[in-house]
Scaffold this motif. Structure first.
Motif, PDB file in Angstrom:
ATOM      1  N   ILE A 110      73.780 -92.646  43.395  1.00 23.86           N
ATOM      2  CA  ILE A 110      73.218 -93.694  44.264  1.00 23.86           C
ATOM      3  C   ILE A 110      73.502 -95.064  43.797  1.00 23.86           C
ATOM      4  O   ILE A 110      73.547 -96.112  44.482  1.00 23.86           O
ATOM      5  N   GLY A 111      73.390 -95.298  42.463  1.00 28.67           N
ATOM      6  CA  GLY A 111      73.517 -96.527  41.902  1.00 28.67           C
ATOM      7  C   GLY A 111      74.993 -97.108  42.375  1.00 28.67           C
ATOM      8  O   GLY A 111      74.855 -98.167  42.776  1.00 28.67           O
ATOM      9  N   PHE A 112      75.700 -96.314  42.081  1.00 26.10           N
ATOM     10  CA  PHE A 112      77.229 -97.032  42.604  1.00 26.10           C
ATOM     11  C   PHE A 112      77.657 -97.192  44.142  1.00 26.10           C
ATOM     12  O   PHE A 112      78.078 -98.297  44.212  1.00 26.10           O
ATOM     13  N   ALA A 113      77.074 -96.312  44.769  1.00 24.93           N
ATOM     14  CA  ALA A 113      77.390 -96.438  46.145  1.00 24.93           C
ATOM     15  C   ALA A 113      76.527 -97.421  46.760  1.00 24.93           C
ATOM     16  O   ALA A 113      76.929 -98.208  47.537  1.00 24.93           O
ATOM     17  N   GLY A 114      75.126 -97.532  46.165  1.00 21.43           N
ATOM     18  CA  GLY A 114      74.526 -98.530  46.425  1.00 21.43           C
ATOM     19  C   GLY A 114      74.996-100.053  46.032  1.00 21.43           C
ATOM     20  O   GLY A 114      74.908-100.844  46.806  1.00 21.43           O
ATOM     21  N   THR A 115      75.287-100.305  45.044  1.00 24.55           N
ATOM     22  CA  THR A 115      75.737-101.255  44.600  1.00 24.55           C
ATOM     23  C   THR A 115      77.255-101.777  45.150  1.00 24.55           C
ATOM     24  O   THR A 115      77.244-102.776  45.672  1.00 24.55           O
ATOM     25  N   ALA A 171      84.986 -98.076  54.025  1.00 26.26           N
ATOM     26  CA  ALA A 171      84.472 -98.468  52.466  1.00 26.26           C
ATOM     27  C   ALA A 171      82.932 -98.521  52.919  1.00 26.26           C
ATOM     28  O   ALA A 171      82.089 -97.931  52.071  1.00 26.26           O
ATOM     29  N   MET A 172      82.398 -99.279  53.884  1.00 25.87           N
ATOM     30  CA  MET A 172      80.946 -99.553  53.862  1.00 25.87           C
ATOM     31  C   MET A 172      80.139 -98.024  54.347  1.00 25.87           C
ATOM     32  O   MET A 172      79.443 -97.864  53.846  1.00 25.87           O
ATOM     33  N   LEU A 173      80.850 -97.494  55.257  1.00 26.52           N
ATOM     34  CA  LEU A 173      80.261 -96.325  55.824  1.00 26.52           C
ATOM     35  C   LEU A 173      80.228 -95.204  54.893  1.00 26.52           C
ATOM     36  O   LEU A 173      79.103 -94.481  54.708  1.00 26.52           O
ATOM     37  N   SER A 174      81.249 -95.154  54.029  1.00 29.04           N
ATOM     38  CA  SER A 174      81.234 -94.197  53.054  1.00 29.04           C
ATOM     39  C   SER A 174      80.202 -94.387  51.959  1.00 29.04           C
ATOM     40  O   SER A 174      79.611 -93.305  51.318  1.00 29.04           O
ATOM     41  N   SER A 175      80.273 -95.405  51.723  1.00 38.54           N
ATOM     42  CA  SER A 175      79.184 -95.981  50.563  1.00 38.54           C
ATOM     43  C   SER A 175      77.807 -95.711  51.079  1.00 38.54           C
ATOM     44  O   SER A 175      77.006 -95.044  50.198  1.00 38.54           O
ATOM     45  N   GLY A 206      88.446-109.418  41.413  1.00 38.53           N
ATOM     46  CA  GLY A 206      87.402-108.593  40.735  1.00 38.53           C
ATOM     47  C   GLY A 206      86.877-109.117  39.448  1.00 38.53           C
ATOM     48  O   GLY A 206      87.538-110.055  38.872  1.00 38.53           O
ATOM     49  N   ASP A 207      85.833-108.604  38.930  1.00 37.38           N
ATOM     50  CA  ASP A 207      85.209-108.708  37.563  1.00 37.38           C
ATOM     51  C   ASP A 207      85.003-107.477  36.966  1.00 37.38           C
ATOM     52  O   ASP A 207      85.104-106.314  37.429  1.00 37.38           O
ATOM     53  N   GLY A 208      84.418-107.802  36.063  1.00 37.59           N
ATOM     54  CA  GLY A 208      83.944-106.367  35.110  1.00 37.59           C
ATOM     55  C   GLY A 208      83.276-105.330  35.873  1.00 37.59           C
ATOM     56  O   GLY A 208      83.306-104.256  35.588  1.00 37.59           O
ATOM     57  N   GLY A 209      82.424-105.929  36.798  1.00 40.65           N
ATOM     58  CA  GLY A 209      81.667-104.970  37.729  1.00 40.65           C
ATOM     59  C   GLY A 209      82.490-104.124  38.585  1.00 40.65           C
ATOM     60  O   GLY A 209      82.309-102.849  38.790  1.00 40.65           O
ATOM     61  N   ILE A 435      74.123-101.321  35.135  1.00 43.16           N
ATOM     62  CA  ILE A 435      72.611-100.333  35.238  1.00 43.16           C
ATOM     63  C   ILE A 435      72.846 -98.902  35.611  1.00 43.16           C
ATOM     64  O   ILE A 435      72.413 -98.203  35.006  1.00 43.16           O
ATOM     65  N   ALA A 436      73.718 -99.015  36.740  1.00 42.60           N
ATOM     66  CA  ALA A 436      73.941 -97.736  37.327  1.00 42.60           C
ATOM     67  C   ALA A 436      74.614 -96.585  36.268  1.00 42.60           C
ATOM     68  O   ALA A 436      74.606 -95.440  36.047  1.00 42.60           O
ATOM     69  N   ALA A 437      75.500 -97.264  35.456  1.00 43.07           N
ATOM     70  CA  ALA A 437      76.370 -96.571  34.422  1.00 43.07           C
ATOM     71  C   ALA A 437      75.201 -96.136  33.557  1.00 43.07           C
ATOM     72  O   ALA A 437      75.468 -94.803  32.925  1.00 43.07           O
ATOM     73  N   ASP A 438      74.409 -96.953  33.090  1.00 41.62           N
ATOM     74  CA  ASP A 438      73.375 -96.825  31.912  1.00 41.62           C
ATOM     75  C   ASP A 438      72.534 -95.618  32.480  1.00 41.62           C
ATOM     76  O   ASP A 438      72.257 -94.631  31.599  1.00 41.62           O
TER      77      ASP A 438
END
Lengths: 486, 235
Positions: A110-115, A171-175, A206-209, A435-438
């Motif tokens: 949920i965290g990564f798909a949401g982000t 990409a959006m729909l699958s998220s 991109g960046d670290g996120g 935070i999602a990873a944590d």
């Protein structure tokens, strides 16, 4: 510029993605003289040892002790001679019988798909500039770079704007669908496709996120992350409820029309992609695509024709094994992130003299609220405490996993720090991703309470009183048996 | 498909699940897969570890194997603000030689593109990658793929030049330069962040400029939508 002291770009991140094009390049374009030659502080040694442990036992111990929130005290005492074997046997049984950490894997999903979904929605107006065929990093420039680094991206299949829009929409729909857990496994594959396609298309955006999302998108494909908090789980619970206690798992497969249809459509794309040699990229990627696709068919067939048979049981075991290994990898990856971030900081003079935190707050690219940053940096003591605190928490985190309470304290500290970074440095999506990873380390008890509250809130807000009970019930009476698991 | 999820957690598990519930061939398969998956996971973690670790005995001997495993999809860099945070604001500034409608040529003053990014970020709770990463990382890419004498090193160097030109042209589109940009010159201005007020350190915050040669702008330097003053010129 070359004479500068060793500095590292803030959050630099998916650098060039070019292996050994030339010496010294590849990792961190700008982090000029990182501690390259020094081998004193082998940051991860303990980590490596840790993550390298035998899968079964390590995991059994981990799962028993942390994510589920209970100390592994329940272990039976056996004769010393056989204790090891019995423990090993039990661990093997455990990692084959259950997909551990259902709540943790769900919250990561949920965290990564949401982000990623929020990021894509936010960047919707800029999507063509970021990833489109005619953006500053044009299609043929990307083509030239990708021809050399071999990264996977569906966006190289065509330079038409229509195709770009399709991929972006996928990409959006699958998220969104991965977020709600609809056909979770399939959506996780499409999610990975979307993430890799967009990010690899324009790596310098991109960046670290983005980097964490990239990795987790791949790992998530291998997990059973839809066991709870998903439409899949709800559908399963309803089917089970309808069938009463003596449900047959197989019969659902028979009535499922959408699944086979989705599978068929994606199969056509996969075949076309393979025949036309479009599925380029790392060699394991086609294997992964095809593997998941075939596994889906096998699973479907096993459920349909022999719901209680050996093939289904074996597939179940294999899926659990892969899930559990992937979950270990996700956890270890988070530890690697913090270990790397922490141990490299220790070597920096600014982190040593306690002023490091001051500098990023003064960079124009990371100063959305200069007054707020100024307020925070007005006290040298506070800056020093935060600077040291950051390093201490990051370095300590992997070791803190040995102690549940300490782990939870550090987890809260890190999440708070990321929340602070989101606001102060203007890096909301990076922070959300971290935070999602944590969250993979959050205790099961907490997650279930959180889920319960969320469900209750949803209930109060959006539903009258109709019979939403079957799924509600899923989260309560059955669960105690589950707590030991993950 | 996905029906495994339909299992719905523990409720759906047939009795005797796990390796104990399998027949002998099934158990053997499970053990083989267990070992393989375990080895794969350990190898992967070891490779990623070596990738993020400093150069060491193993990576000096087997760096190629590590790279082959990690690149391109598992590349990562977690030296976040480490070993030292960036301590200077690097601004990319550009001036353009503009061909006016009347045929004359003028050169603009220095336009600070990074400052424009900074202004867009200020007061913005959700800065876009376009503002925060595009020019900043594009410039890093450029600097990192050129040597001290400003020569591009191979393909990456050439691509980075074109990338920077395209970003600049995209940005200049928002400026009314009164004609089309024929050539551009870039300079970077690196100003050290001032020492904290509570510190006794003395830091020279005057910008250090680095000037790059003039570039001629051609058609491949124009992202779509960039008219480079031409339509206005035609009107």
């Amino acid at each position: 510029m070359s004479g500068r002291p060793p500095v590292s770009g803030p959050l630099d991140e998916q650098p060039g993605r070019r292996p050994a094009e030339q010496p010294g390049e590849g990792s961190g374009e700008r982090s000029s003289g990182p501690p390259g030659e020094r081998s004193g502080e082998r940051s991860g040694e303990p980590l490596g040892a840790r993550s390298g442990g035998p899968l079964g036992e390590r995991f059994g111990e981990r799962a028993g002790e942390r994510p589920d929130g209970r100390p592994p005290g329940a272990r039976t005492e056996s004769k010393p001679l056989f204790a090891v074997e019995r423990r090993a046997g039990r661990a093997v049984q455990r990692v084959t019988a259950t997909a551990l950490g259902p709540y943790q894997s769900a919250v990561v999903r949920i965290g990564f798909a949401g982000t990623w979904l929020l990021f894509l929605l936010w960047e919707l107006p800029n999507r063509r500039e970021l990833y489109g065929p005619d953006g500053p990093w044009s299609w043929d420039m990307a083509q030239q770079l990708i021809a050399r680094n071999g990264a996977f991206t569906g966006l190289m299949w065509s330079d038409s704007t229509v195709w770009f829009e399709i991929v972006f929409a996928v990409a959006m729909l699958s998220s969104a669908l991965l977020l709600v857990g609809w056909r979770t496994r399939t959506m996780s594959v499409l999610f990975m496709f979307g993430v890799l396609s967009l990010q690899n298309r324009s790596i310098f955006m991109g960046d670290g996120g983005d980097n964490v999302i990239h990795l987790m998108a791949i790992y998530l494909v291998l997990t059973r992350c839809g066991q709870v908090w998903s439409l899949d789980a709800r559908r399963a619970a309803r089917t089970a409820a309808r069938r009463g206690a003596g449900h047959e798992p197989g019969a659902q497969g028979a009535r499922d029309r959408v699944g086979p249809l989705l599978w068929g459509c994606l199969g056509v794309f996969l075949i076309i992609g393979t025949v036309t040699d479009r599925v380029q990229g790392a060699p394991w990627l086609p294997v992964l695509f095809w593997g998941v696709w075939i596994a889906q068919a096998l699973w479907w067939a096993a459920n349909l024709y022999a719901p209680n048979g050996q093939p289904r049981a074996l597939l179940n075991v294999l899926a659990n094994l892969v899930h559990n290994a992937a979950l270990v990898v996700i956890m270890a990856e988070v530890c690697l992130v913090y270990a790397t971030a922490g141990w490299y900081k220790i070597q920096g003079s600014r982190w040593q003299d306690g002023t490091a935190l001051y500098y990023p707050l003064k960079l124009h690219y990371f100063a959305p609220w200069p007054e707020l940053s100024g307020l925070l940096t007005s006290s040298g003591v506070i800056v020093m405490l935060l600077t040291y605190g950051t390093v201490a928490v990051q370095v300590a985190f992997p070791f803190a996993l040995l102690n549940r309470r300490l782990k939870n304290v550090l987890l809260v500290a890190m999440m708070l720090e990321h929340a602070g970074i989101a606001v102060l440095l203007g890096l909301p999506f990076f922070s959300l991703a971290m935070i999602a990873a944590d969250a993979v380390f959050l205790p099961t008890g907490f997650l279930r309470r959180l889920g319960g509250e969320a469900a209750g809130l949803w209930h109060r807000l959006f539903t009258q009183d109709r019979k939403r009970l079957p799924e509600q019930r899923r989260d309560s009476p059955e669960q105690p048996a589950r707590t030991l698991v993950g | 498909m996905d029906s495994y999820d339909d299992r719905g957690g523990p409720a759906g598990q047939p009795p005797g699940a796990g390796i104990a519930g399998l027949s002998l061939p099934g158990q053997l398969t499970a053990v083989v897969v267990l070992v393989m998956v375990g080895l794969l996971a350990c190898t992967h973690l070891a490779m990623v570890f070596l990738h993020v670790a400093p150069s060491n005995t193993i990576t000096k001997q087997h760096g190629k194997a590590v790279d082959a495993w990690v690149y391109p999809e598992f590349e990562q860099n977690w030296k976040l603000f480490a070993p030292n945070p960036l301590q200077q604001n690097v601004a990319v500034q550009v001036r353009a030689e503009v061909a006016k409608d009347d045929g004359s040529r003028t050169t603009t003053g220095w336009i600070d593109l990074s400052a424009e990014d900074g202004a867009a970020i200020r007061g913005n709770p959700l800065p876009s990658h376009v503002e925060q990463n595009e020019l900043r990382r594009g410039w890093d890419f450029f600097v990192g793929s050129h040597d001290d004498k400003n020569r591009p090193n191979g393909l990456r160097g050439q691509l980075s030049e074109r990338y920077v030109r395209r970003i600049v042209m995209l940005r200049l589109e928002n400026h009314d330069l009164g004609g089309s940009v024929e050539r551009m010159q870039i300079r970077s201005a690196a100003s050290s962040v001032a020492a904290p007020e509570w510190s006794t350190e003395k830091i020279d915050t005057r910008p250090v400029y680095r000037l790059y040669p003039w570039w001629t702008v051609n058609a491949t330097d124009l992202p779509r939508g960039v008219r480079n003053g031409r339509t206005e010129a035609g009107r």
